[in-house]
Scaffold this motif. Structure first.
Motif, PDB file in Angstrom:
ATOM      1  N   ALA A  96     -11.069  15.331 -25.862  1.00 24.72           N
ATOM      2  CA  ALA A  96      -9.941  14.428 -25.629  1.00 24.72           C
ATOM      3  C   ALA A  96      -9.560  14.394 -24.152  1.00 24.72           C
ATOM      4  CB  ALA A  96      -8.747  14.856 -26.480  1.00 24.72           C
ATOM      5  N   PHE A  97      -9.535  15.556 -23.518  1.00 28.33           N
ATOM      6  CA  PHE A  97      -9.171  15.603 -22.096  1.00 28.33           C
ATOM      7  C   PHE A  97     -10.194  14.859 -21.247  1.00 28.33           C
ATOM      8  CE2 PHE A  97      -5.865  18.291 -23.290  1.00 28.33           C
ATOM      9  CZ  PHE A  97      -5.078  18.597 -22.204  1.00 28.33           C
ATOM     10  N   LEU A  98     -11.474  14.991 -21.549  1.00 29.37           N
ATOM     11  CA  LEU A  98     -12.481  14.288 -20.749  1.00 29.37           C
ATOM     12  C   LEU A  98     -12.429  12.784 -20.979  1.00 29.37           C
ATOM     13  CD1 LEU A  98     -15.393  16.843 -20.870  1.00 29.37           C
ATOM     14  CD2 LEU A  98     -14.244  15.990 -18.842  1.00 29.37           C
ATOM     15  N   ILE A  99     -12.101  12.363 -22.190  1.00 31.44           N
ATOM     16  CA  ILE A  99     -11.951  10.925 -22.442  1.00 31.44           C
ATOM     17  C   ILE A  99     -10.755  10.382 -21.662  1.00 31.44           C
ATOM     18  CG2 ILE A  99     -11.370   9.237 -24.231  1.00 31.44           C
ATOM     19  CD1 ILE A  99     -13.104  10.975 -26.159  1.00 31.44           C
ATOM     20  N   ILE A 100      -9.649  11.102 -21.682  1.00 33.63           N
ATOM     21  CA  ILE A 100      -8.462  10.672 -20.925  1.00 33.63           C
ATOM     22  C   ILE A 100      -8.741  10.719 -19.424  1.00 33.63           C
ATOM     23  CG2 ILE A 100      -6.070  11.261 -20.381  1.00 33.63           C
ATOM     24  CD1 ILE A 100      -5.895  12.316 -23.310  1.00 33.63           C
ATOM     25  N   LEU A 101      -9.437  11.773 -18.965  1.00 36.83           N
ATOM     26  CA  LEU A 101      -9.744  11.901 -17.533  1.00 36.83           C
ATOM     27  C   LEU A 101     -10.652  10.782 -17.031  1.00 36.83           C
ATOM     28  CD1 LEU A 101     -10.183  15.723 -17.017  1.00 36.83           C
ATOM     29  CD2 LEU A 101      -8.782  14.200 -15.633  1.00 36.83           C
ATOM     30  N   SER A 102     -11.538  10.288 -17.870  1.00 38.35           N
ATOM     31  CA  SER A 102     -12.408   9.194 -17.418  1.00 38.35           C
ATOM     32  C   SER A 102     -11.586   7.953 -17.086  1.00 38.35           C
ATOM     33  CB  SER A 102     -13.479   8.888 -18.461  1.00 38.35           C
ATOM     34  OG  SER A 102     -12.891   8.396 -19.643  1.00 38.35           O
ATOM     35  N   ALA A 103     -10.479   7.755 -17.777  1.00 45.24           N
ATOM     36  CA  ALA A 103      -9.611   6.614 -17.472  1.00 45.24           C
ATOM     37  C   ALA A 103      -8.671   6.907 -16.303  1.00 45.24           C
ATOM     38  CB  ALA A 103      -8.803   6.234 -18.709  1.00 45.24           C
ATOM     39  N   THR A 104      -8.046   8.094 -16.298  1.00 45.27           N
ATOM     40  CA  THR A 104      -7.077   8.377 -15.237  1.00 45.27           C
ATOM     41  C   THR A 104      -7.748   8.578 -13.886  1.00 45.27           C
ATOM     42  OG1 THR A 104      -7.061  10.738 -15.792  1.00 45.27           O
ATOM     43  CG2 THR A 104      -5.355   9.348 -16.796  1.00 45.27           C
ATOM     44  N   GLN A 105      -8.963   9.092 -13.866  1.00 42.95           N
ATOM     45  CA  GLN A 105      -9.678   9.234 -12.593  1.00 42.95           C
ATOM     46  C   GLN A 105     -10.021   7.856 -12.030  1.00 42.95           C
ATOM     47  OE1 GLN A 105     -10.044  12.057 -11.018  1.00 42.95           O
ATOM     48  NE2 GLN A 105     -11.498  11.537  -9.422  1.00 42.95           N
ATOM     49  N   LEU A 106     -10.386   6.918 -12.907  1.00 44.75           N
ATOM     50  CA  LEU A 106     -10.660   5.555 -12.451  1.00 44.75           C
ATOM     51  C   LEU A 106      -9.385   4.886 -11.939  1.00 44.75           C
ATOM     52  CD1 LEU A 106     -12.904   3.450 -12.177  1.00 44.75           C
ATOM     53  CD2 LEU A 106     -12.281   2.635 -14.458  1.00 44.75           C
ATOM     54  N   LEU A 107      -8.258   5.131 -12.593  1.00 44.96           N
ATOM     55  CA  LEU A 107      -6.985   4.602 -12.104  1.00 44.96           C
ATOM     56  C   LEU A 107      -6.614   5.204 -10.752  1.00 44.96           C
ATOM     57  CD1 LEU A 107      -4.815   4.535 -15.348  1.00 44.96           C
ATOM     58  CD2 LEU A 107      -5.715   2.588 -14.075  1.00 44.96           C
ATOM     59  N   TYR A 108      -6.907   6.492 -10.558  1.00 39.54           N
ATOM     60  CA  TYR A 108      -6.647   7.128  -9.266  1.00 39.54           C
ATOM     61  C   TYR A 108      -7.486   6.473  -8.163  1.00 39.54           C
ATOM     62  CZ  TYR A 108      -7.170  10.532  -5.534  1.00 39.54           C
ATOM     63  OH  TYR A 108      -7.250  11.117  -4.307  1.00 39.54           O
ATOM     64  N   SER A 142      -0.411   9.993  -5.930  1.00 40.53           N
ATOM     65  CA  SER A 142      -0.103  11.425  -5.933  1.00 40.53           C
ATOM     66  C   SER A 142       0.189  11.929  -7.342  1.00 40.53           C
ATOM     67  CB  SER A 142       1.054  11.732  -4.984  1.00 40.53           C
ATOM     68  OG  SER A 142       2.196  11.007  -5.342  1.00 40.53           O
ATOM     69  N   LEU A 143       0.847  11.127  -8.170  1.00 39.01           N
ATOM     70  CA  LEU A 143       1.081  11.513  -9.557  1.00 39.01           C
ATOM     71  C   LEU A 143      -0.231  11.620 -10.328  1.00 39.01           C
ATOM     72  CD1 LEU A 143       3.119  12.033 -11.884  1.00 39.01           C
ATOM     73  CD2 LEU A 143       2.972   9.579 -12.344  1.00 39.01           C
ATOM     74  N   LEU A 144      -1.114  10.642 -10.146  1.00 38.02           N
ATOM     75  CA  LEU A 144      -2.416  10.686 -10.820  1.00 38.02           C
ATOM     76  C   LEU A 144      -3.260  11.855 -10.324  1.00 38.02           C
ATOM     77  CD1 LEU A 144      -3.302   6.900 -10.971  1.00 38.02           C
ATOM     78  CD2 LEU A 144      -2.929   8.424 -12.914  1.00 38.02           C
ATOM     79  N   ALA A 173      -5.921   3.316  -7.309  1.00 35.87           N
ATOM     80  CA  ALA A 173      -4.651   3.506  -6.589  1.00 35.87           C
ATOM     81  C   ALA A 173      -4.857   3.864  -5.125  1.00 35.87           C
ATOM     82  CB  ALA A 173      -3.824   4.590  -7.274  1.00 35.87           C
ATOM     83  N   ILE A 174      -5.868   4.655  -4.809  1.00 38.69           N
ATOM     84  CA  ILE A 174      -6.049   5.013  -3.399  1.00 38.69           C
ATOM     85  C   ILE A 174      -6.694   3.902  -2.613  1.00 38.69           C
ATOM     86  CG2 ILE A 174      -6.072   7.486  -3.804  1.00 38.69           C
ATOM     87  CD1 ILE A 174      -9.073   7.483  -3.488  1.00 38.69           C
ATOM     88  N   GLU A 197       0.821  -1.219   0.000  1.00 38.62           N
ATOM     89  CA  GLU A 197       0.000   0.000   0.000  1.00 38.62           C
ATOM     90  C   GLU A 197       0.851   1.264   0.000  1.00 38.62           C
ATOM     91  OE1 GLU A 197       0.254  -1.672   4.159  1.00 38.62           O
ATOM     92  OE2 GLU A 197      -0.705  -2.430   2.373  1.00 38.62           O
ATOM     93  N   GLN A 198       2.048   1.211   0.555  1.00 33.92           N
ATOM     94  CA  GLN A 198       2.942   2.368   0.524  1.00 33.92           C
ATOM     95  C   GLN A 198       3.527   2.580  -0.875  1.00 33.92           C
ATOM     96  OE1 GLN A 198       3.546   4.803   2.672  1.00 33.92           O
ATOM     97  NE2 GLN A 198       2.068   3.906   4.065  1.00 33.92           N
ATOM     98  N   GLN A 199       3.583   1.525  -1.680  1.00 31.77           N
ATOM     99  CA  GLN A 199       4.077   1.669  -3.042  1.00 31.77           C
ATOM    100  C   GLN A 199       3.066   2.367  -3.938  1.00 31.77           C
ATOM    101  OE1 GLN A 199       5.009  -2.350  -4.067  1.00 31.77           O
ATOM    102  NE2 GLN A 199       6.999  -2.314  -3.049  1.00 31.77           N
ATOM    103  N   MET A 200       1.800   2.360  -3.558  1.00 36.80           N
ATOM    104  CA  MET A 200       0.762   2.998  -4.361  1.00 36.80           C
ATOM    105  C   MET A 200       0.654   4.493  -4.083  1.00 36.80           C
ATOM    106  SD  MET A 200      -0.234   0.731  -6.343  1.00 36.80           S
ATOM    107  CE  MET A 200      -1.629   1.495  -7.107  1.00 36.80           C
ATOM    108  N   LYS A 201       1.243   4.955  -3.004  1.00 38.84           N
ATOM    109  CA  LYS A 201       1.148   6.377  -2.651  1.00 38.84           C
ATOM    110  C   LYS A 201       1.765   7.293  -3.710  1.00 38.84           C
ATOM    111  CE  LYS A 201       1.716   9.414   1.313  1.00 38.84           C
ATOM    112  NZ  LYS A 201       2.182   9.539   2.683  1.00 38.84           N
ATOM    113  N   PRO A 202       2.954   7.026  -4.237  1.00 39.15           N
ATOM    114  CA  PRO A 202       3.485   7.899  -5.300  1.00 39.15           C
ATOM    115  C   PRO A 202       2.650   7.844  -6.579  1.00 39.15           C
ATOM    116  CG  PRO A 202       5.219   6.485  -4.434  1.00 39.15           C
ATOM    117  CD  PRO A 202       3.941   6.044  -3.815  1.00 39.15           C
TER     118      PRO A 202
END
Length: 157
Positions: A136-148, A11-13, A151-152, A3-8
């Motif tokens: 394009a930004f909203l399409i990318i954000l839909s994926a990166t927000q889910l990854l965030y 934070s990047l996401l 990650a948390i 779980e500590q490995q997911m913190k960076p």
């Protein structure tokens, strides 16, 4: 340990998503300002034109109004979710996890809704470069927000 490995990663996401939501807000605000400035003129007697629509946008197509409005709402919710995300990253405990996840889930669901209107706008065509960038930004954000969000969920105390 894991779980500590997911913190960076989280934070990047979080930083990436905040920057992208800020850009979406900037483009959406420009679009809204242009729509208000160049929309239907209201006559001296304050009568509305025959085909008045409150979501008329002089650029784009029939889906542009919905896309820009929900994009702005998603941008505000996404930028606001950064506050609880930063708080969670500072403590990184299970006590701060529900607030961060709920804010991120609300932002993600609104982003997916705006992305849906963006896909409809792509299908209809006739849009300018700024609207294509916002799509394009909203399409990318839909994926990166889910990854965030994934990650948390690395906290298991």
């Amino acid at each position: 340990m894991a779980e500590q490995q997911m913190k960076p990663v989280a934070s990047l996401l979080l930083l990436l998503n905040f920057c992208m939501y800020a850009i979406v807000l900037g483009i959406g605000a420009w679009s809204m300002n242009k729509a208000i400035s160049h929309g239907f003129p209201i006559g001296a007697d304050f009568s509305l034109p025959a085909h008045f629509s409150p979501i008329y946008f002089p650029m784009g197509n029939a889906a542009t109004g919905f896309f820009v409005m929900f994009g702005l709402i998603a941008g505000v919710a996404g930028a606001a979710s950064v506050i609880s995300g930063v708080s969670h990253l500072q403590s990184w405990t299970t006590a701060s996890l529900p607030a961060a996840v709920s804010a991120a889930m609300i932002a993600w669901s609104l982003t997916v809704l705006a992305m849906g209107f963006g896909c409809k706008e792509i299908e209809l065509g006739m849009r300018n470069a700024r609207l294509r960038t916002m799509e394009a930004f909203l399409i990318i954000l839909s994926a990166t927000q889910l990854l965030y969000i994934a990650a948390i969920h690395g906290v298991r105390n």
